[in-house]
Design an enzyme around this catalytic site. Structure first.
Site, PDB file in Angstrom:
ATOM      1  N   TYR A   1       0.846  -1.209   0.000  1.00 11.04           N
ATOM      2  CA  TYR A   1       0.000   0.000   0.000  1.00 11.04           C
ATOM      3  C   TYR A   1       0.882   1.260   0.000  1.00 11.04           C
ATOM      4  O   TYR A   1       1.130   1.857   1.046  1.00 11.04           O
ATOM      5  CB  TYR A   1      -0.897   0.006   1.240  1.00 11.04           C
ATOM      6  CG  TYR A   1      -1.926  -1.103   1.253  1.00 11.04           C
ATOM      7  CD1 TYR A   1      -2.852  -1.249   0.224  1.00 11.04           C
ATOM      8  CD2 TYR A   1      -1.971  -2.006   2.308  1.00 11.04           C
ATOM      9  CE1 TYR A   1      -3.784  -2.271   0.241  1.00 11.04           C
ATOM     10  CE2 TYR A   1      -2.909  -3.035   2.337  1.00 11.04           C
ATOM     11  CZ  TYR A   1      -3.809  -3.154   1.295  1.00 11.04           C
ATOM     12  OH  TYR A   1      -4.738  -4.166   1.318  1.00 11.04           O
TER      13      TYR A   1
ATOM     14  N   TRP B   1      -8.903   5.911   5.958  1.00 11.41           N
ATOM     15  CA  TRP B   1      -9.139   5.568   7.375  1.00 11.41           C
ATOM     16  C   TRP B   1      -7.865   5.100   8.060  1.00 11.41           C
ATOM     17  O   TRP B   1      -7.714   5.272   9.266  1.00 11.41           O
ATOM     18  CB  TRP B   1     -10.338   4.657   7.585  1.00 11.41           C
ATOM     19  CG  TRP B   1     -10.321   3.213   7.192  1.00 11.41           C
ATOM     20  CD1 TRP B   1      -9.710   2.653   6.127  1.00 11.41           C
ATOM     21  CD2 TRP B   1     -10.991   2.136   7.884  1.00 11.41           C
ATOM     22  NE1 TRP B   1      -9.970   1.308   6.088  1.00 11.41           N
ATOM     23  CE2 TRP B   1     -10.749   0.958   7.141  1.00 11.41           C
ATOM     24  CE3 TRP B   1     -11.781   2.048   9.016  1.00 11.41           C
ATOM     25  CZ2 TRP B   1     -11.264  -0.292   7.518  1.00 11.41           C
ATOM     26  CZ3 TRP B   1     -12.302   0.809   9.393  1.00 11.41           C
ATOM     27  CH2 TRP B   1     -12.044  -0.342   8.657  1.00 11.41           C
ATOM     28  N   ASP B   2      -6.910   4.560   7.291  1.00 14.13           N
ATOM     29  CA  ASP B   2      -5.609   4.247   7.900  1.00 14.13           C
ATOM     30  C   ASP B   2      -5.018   5.499   8.529  1.00 14.13           C
ATOM     31  O   ASP B   2      -4.527   5.487   9.665  1.00 14.13           O
ATOM     32  CB  ASP B   2      -4.620   3.732   6.838  1.00 14.13           C
ATOM     33  CG  ASP B   2      -4.994   2.356   6.313  1.00 14.13           C
ATOM     34  OD1 ASP B   2      -5.972   2.254   5.570  1.00 14.13           O
ATOM     35  OD2 ASP B   2      -4.289   1.381   6.656  1.00 14.13           O
TER      36      ASP B   2
ATOM     37  N   TYR C   1       1.220  -1.065  -6.742  1.00 13.14           N
ATOM     38  CA  TYR C   1      -0.186  -1.212  -6.354  1.00 13.14           C
ATOM     39  C   TYR C   1      -1.091  -1.141  -7.587  1.00 13.14           C
ATOM     40  O   TYR C   1      -0.863  -0.351  -8.501  1.00 13.14           O
ATOM     41  CB  TYR C   1      -0.572  -0.088  -5.382  1.00 13.14           C
ATOM     42  CG  TYR C   1      -2.032  -0.169  -4.948  1.00 13.14           C
ATOM     43  CD1 TYR C   1      -2.434  -1.065  -3.965  1.00 13.14           C
ATOM     44  CD2 TYR C   1      -3.003   0.641  -5.545  1.00 13.14           C
ATOM     45  CE1 TYR C   1      -3.768  -1.161  -3.593  1.00 13.14           C
ATOM     46  CE2 TYR C   1      -4.338   0.548  -5.178  1.00 13.14           C
ATOM     47  CZ  TYR C   1      -4.708  -0.357  -4.198  1.00 13.14           C
ATOM     48  OH  TYR C   1      -6.027  -0.448  -3.832  1.00 13.14           O
TER      49      TYR C   1
ATOM     50  N   GLN D   1     -13.996   6.030   2.156  1.00 14.49           N
ATOM     51  CA  GLN D   1     -13.762   4.976   3.152  1.00 14.49           C
ATOM     52  C   GLN D   1     -14.422   5.380   4.469  1.00 14.49           C
ATOM     53  O   GLN D   1     -14.880   6.526   4.602  1.00 14.49           O
ATOM     54  CB  GLN D   1     -12.245   4.777   3.346  1.00 14.49           C
ATOM     55  CG  GLN D   1     -11.765   3.464   2.776  1.00 14.49           C
ATOM     56  CD  GLN D   1     -10.305   3.186   3.024  1.00 14.49           C
ATOM     57  OE1 GLN D   1      -9.552   4.073   3.423  1.00 14.49           O
ATOM     58  NE2 GLN D   1      -9.902   1.960   2.782  1.00 14.49           N
TER      59      GLN D   1
ATOM     60  N   GLY E   1     -14.057  -0.631   3.631  1.00 17.76           N
ATOM     61  CA  GLY E   1     -12.786  -1.013   4.237  1.00 17.76           C
ATOM     62  C   GLY E   1     -12.724  -2.507   4.515  1.00 17.76           C
ATOM     63  O   GLY E   1     -11.674  -3.044   4.817  1.00 17.76           O
TER      64      GLY E   1
ATOM     65  N   ASP F   1     -13.379  -5.240   2.474  1.00 20.10           N
ATOM     66  CA  ASP F   1     -13.629  -5.531   1.071  1.00 20.10           C
ATOM     67  C   ASP F   1     -14.389  -6.828   0.792  1.00 20.10           C
ATOM     68  O   ASP F   1     -15.316  -6.849   0.000  1.00 20.10           O
ATOM     69  CB  ASP F   1     -12.297  -5.609   0.309  1.00 20.10           C
ATOM     70  CG  ASP F   1     -11.406  -4.397   0.540  1.00 20.10           C
ATOM     71  OD1 ASP F   1     -11.807  -3.483   1.270  1.00 20.10           O
ATOM     72  OD2 ASP F   1     -10.301  -4.371  -0.020  1.00 20.10           O
TER      73      ASP F   1
ATOM     74  N   ARG G   1      -5.920 -13.079   0.683  1.00 18.86           N
ATOM     75  CA  ARG G   1      -6.426 -11.906  -0.035  1.00 18.86           C
ATOM     76  C   ARG G   1      -7.752 -12.243  -0.725  1.00 18.86           C
ATOM     77  O   ARG G   1      -8.110 -13.409  -0.865  1.00 18.86           O
ATOM     78  CB  ARG G   1      -5.399 -11.471  -1.108  1.00 18.86           C
ATOM     79  CG  ARG G   1      -4.084 -10.957  -0.563  1.00 18.86           C
ATOM     80  CD  ARG G   1      -4.186  -9.567   0.022  1.00 18.86           C
ATOM     81  NE  ARG G   1      -4.749  -8.606  -0.921  1.00 18.86           N
ATOM     82  CZ  ARG G   1      -5.081  -7.354  -0.610  1.00 18.86           C
ATOM     83  NH1 ARG G   1      -4.907  -6.900   0.619  1.00 18.86           N
ATOM     84  NH2 ARG G   1      -5.595  -6.547  -1.502  1.00 18.86           N
TER      85      ARG G   1
ATOM     86  N   TRP H   1     -10.972 -10.064   5.280  1.00 17.79           N
ATOM     87  CA  TRP H   1     -12.066  -9.664   6.184  1.00 17.79           C
ATOM     88  C   TRP H   1     -13.097 -10.772   6.387  1.00 17.79           C
ATOM     89  O   TRP H   1     -14.207 -10.520   6.848  1.00 17.79           O
ATOM     90  CB  TRP H   1     -12.751  -8.388   5.667  1.00 17.79           C
ATOM     91  CG  TRP H   1     -11.859  -7.198   5.848  1.00 17.79           C
ATOM     92  CD1 TRP H   1     -10.954  -6.699   4.950  1.00 17.79           C
ATOM     93  CD2 TRP H   1     -11.739  -6.360   7.013  1.00 17.79           C
ATOM     94  NE1 TRP H   1     -10.293  -5.616   5.482  1.00 17.79           N
ATOM     95  CE2 TRP H   1     -10.751  -5.391   6.746  1.00 17.79           C
ATOM     96  CE3 TRP H   1     -12.363  -6.356   8.272  1.00 17.79           C
ATOM     97  CZ2 TRP H   1     -10.384  -4.404   7.663  1.00 17.79           C
ATOM     98  CZ3 TRP H   1     -11.998  -5.377   9.190  1.00 17.79           C
ATOM     99  CH2 TRP H   1     -11.023  -4.413   8.885  1.00 17.79           C
TER     100      TRP H   1
ATOM    101  N   GLU I   1      -0.690  -6.847   9.526  1.00 22.13           N
ATOM    102  CA  GLU I   1      -1.956  -6.277   9.037  1.00 22.13           C
ATOM    103  C   GLU I   1      -3.158  -6.882   9.764  1.00 22.13           C
ATOM    104  O   GLU I   1      -4.082  -6.156  10.146  1.00 22.13           O
ATOM    105  CB  GLU I   1      -2.059  -6.509   7.524  1.00 22.13           C
ATOM    106  CG  GLU I   1      -3.192  -5.754   6.859  1.00 22.13           C
ATOM    107  CD  GLU I   1      -3.212  -5.940   5.343  1.00 22.13           C
ATOM    108  OE1 GLU I   1      -2.378  -6.712   4.808  1.00 22.13           O
ATOM    109  OE2 GLU I   1      -4.058  -5.299   4.689  1.00 22.13           O
TER     110      GLU I   1
HETATM  111  C1  DGY Z   1      -6.918  -2.969  -1.327  1.00 17.43           C
HETATM  112  O1  DGY Z   1      -6.399  -2.585  -2.375  1.00 17.43           O
HETATM  113  O2  DGY Z   1      -6.714  -4.051  -0.792  1.00 17.43           O
HETATM  114  C2  DGY Z   1      -7.753  -2.059  -0.558  1.00 17.43           C
HETATM  115  O3  DGY Z   1      -8.472  -2.665   0.451  1.00 17.43           O
HETATM  116  C3  DGY Z   1      -8.586  -1.166  -1.406  1.00 17.43           C
HETATM  117  O4  DGY Z   1      -8.519   0.015  -0.728  1.00 17.43           O
END
Ligand code: DGY
Length: 418
Positions: free
Chosen positions: A25, A31-32, A77, A97, A155, A157, A190, A339, A382
């Site tokens: 990232y 929000w981070d 990214y 977000q 957030g 996902d 993921r 998540w 994370e």
């Molecule tokens: C990602 O790219 O994993 C994010 O959650 C999108 O903001």
């Protein structure tokens, strides 16, 4: 030991803003940064305010604060600014977000004293513009709950809550998908490739209507009232009331009070608060950690707070790290996949603050202590497997380090008080 967590923030500092983690990232996430600002506030108020200021550099004229601000190019990214095509003066994504920003600003401001009044005043106005944007753009039918139009806005996902509404989104894309996340993190932790096709389908659909909120609302195949966002929005509105007295002459206070009270959907089946699918009007009855976040507000009854506390106790009795993002036994639970089960420090921290508010400091202390131990054992990764405590996803994560600093401060305050 806290020096180690401060060093993580320093290593992820890219000049007044903090990337969530190196590689995976590489930009500023909305929000981070709000959590990071609160972490900085434990030792450096000036840097905390700068974090928030760098975030609102990317705010749109209509008040929306994008979920990513692409301050500098980076090719580690996907999707980058060329996919978002927002045309904003600073490259940003076109979605938002969870609005932790207002809550974080109030948190930082409470420690800043009067020396920073001008800076806080500017950030306060950005926060109000943002909350007004949520109400206007994302509750145009005045349902009393705001909606998200993309899972990335929540957030969370790939939470199983979204499985049913997300299945309506076609997998076709105009944009070729070049995932970079799975070159940094094991693909099993993921979202899937099919998820990504749908995420990008939504990005293409909204880019086609020029990111105009009314047109996005009209074409959206995904429209949910996320319980996490709605609870955080209320909590931010309430947190800003005190600043309203100082920075709007009290003029915003009544509106903030109104915005801070909402009736959140509760599911007897899930025994927690839940999100709503606004396309078919049905509740999304999955017990998730976001379903605890109304505790941040005045809305839950004592009985509801007890049921939520019971979930935490059950996890502890079973030797699980509370609070899994999806509770074990729920459809779609996967302990390692993003998540769909893992424990996230930022959500735990909010839940514990909510239990304090609702008169259950014992539950809050247990949540804080188990989380602090998990982070100290593994490092600020994370997310965590609730069953094994294993660290997952990216390493040296800014918001996990920030939360560890906040937990240390809370523990110190409790020991002074006792
Ligand atoms: C990602 O790219 O994993 C994010 O959650 C999108 O903001």
């Amino acid at each position: 030991m806290m020096d180690h967590y401060r060093a993580v923030l320093a290593a992820n500092d890219r000049g007044g803003y903090t990337v969530p983690t190196h590689g995976l990232y590489p930009f500023q996430w909305n929000w981070d940064s709000a959590f990071v600002a609160m972490g900085f506030a434990t030792f450096d108020i000036d840097r905390a305010l700068t974090e928030l200021e760098r975030l609102v550099e990317g705010q749109w004229d209509d008040g929306m604060i994008p979920h990513i601000i692409f301050h500098q190019p980076a090719d580690s990214y996907f999707p980058g600014p060329d996919v978002w095509r927002t045309g904003h003066r600073i490259p940003t994504s076109g979605i938002t977000q969870p609005p932790v920003f207002g809550y974080a600003l109030a948190f930082v401001a409470a420690r800043a004293g009067t020396a920073q009044e001008e800076r806080i005043g500017r950030l306060y106005r950005a926060a109000i513009a943002n909350l007004r944007w949520w109400r206007r753009a994302r509750d145009p039918e005045a349902l009393g709950l705001v909606a998200v139009l993309h899972n990335w806005e929540t957030g969370r996902d790939n939470s199983p809550e979204w499985d049913r509404p997300f299945a309506r989104v076609p997998e076709t894309t105009d944009t070729p998908i070049r995932r970079r996340d799975t070159s940094h993190v094991d693909a099993a932790m993921r979202p899937t490739d099919a998820d990504y096709r749908r995420y990008i389908h939504l990005v293409d659909a909204y880019a086609r209507v020029g990111w105009d909120p009314a047109r996005m609302w009209a074409v959206a195949p995904f429209k949910v009232a996320d319980i996490g966002i709605n609870a955080i929005l209320s909590a931010s509105a309430e947190a800003l009331i005190e600043l309203a007295e100082r920075h709007s002459g009290g003029g915003d206070a009544a509106w903030l009070k109104e915005t801070s009270t909402a009736a959140f959907p509760w599911s007897e089946r899930a025994q927690c608060f839940v999100s709503l699918d606004l396309i078919d009007g049905q509740p999304l009855e999955v017990a998730t950690s976001a379903g605890f976040l109304p505790l941040l507000t005045g809305s839950p009854t004592n009985a509801q707070a007890d049921r939520l506390a019971r979930h935490v106790e059950t996890c502890l009795e079973r030797g699980l790290l509370p609070v899994p993002s999806t509770l074990p036994g729920q459809p779609g639970y996967e302990p390692k996949r993003y998540w769909r089960g893992p424990v996230w420090a930022v959500v735990n921290w909010m839940i514990a603050r909510g239990f304090v508010r609702h008169g259950r400091p014992d539950i809050a202390r247990r949540l804080d202590a188990t989380l602090a131990q998990a982070i100290d054992r593994i490092g600020p990764c994370e997310y965590f497997d609730p069953e094994t405590g294993e660290g997952l996803g990216g390493g040296a994560f800014s918001w996990t380090a920030a939360i560890r600093l906040l937990l240390a401060e809370a523990a110190e305050a409790a020991s002074i008080a006792s």
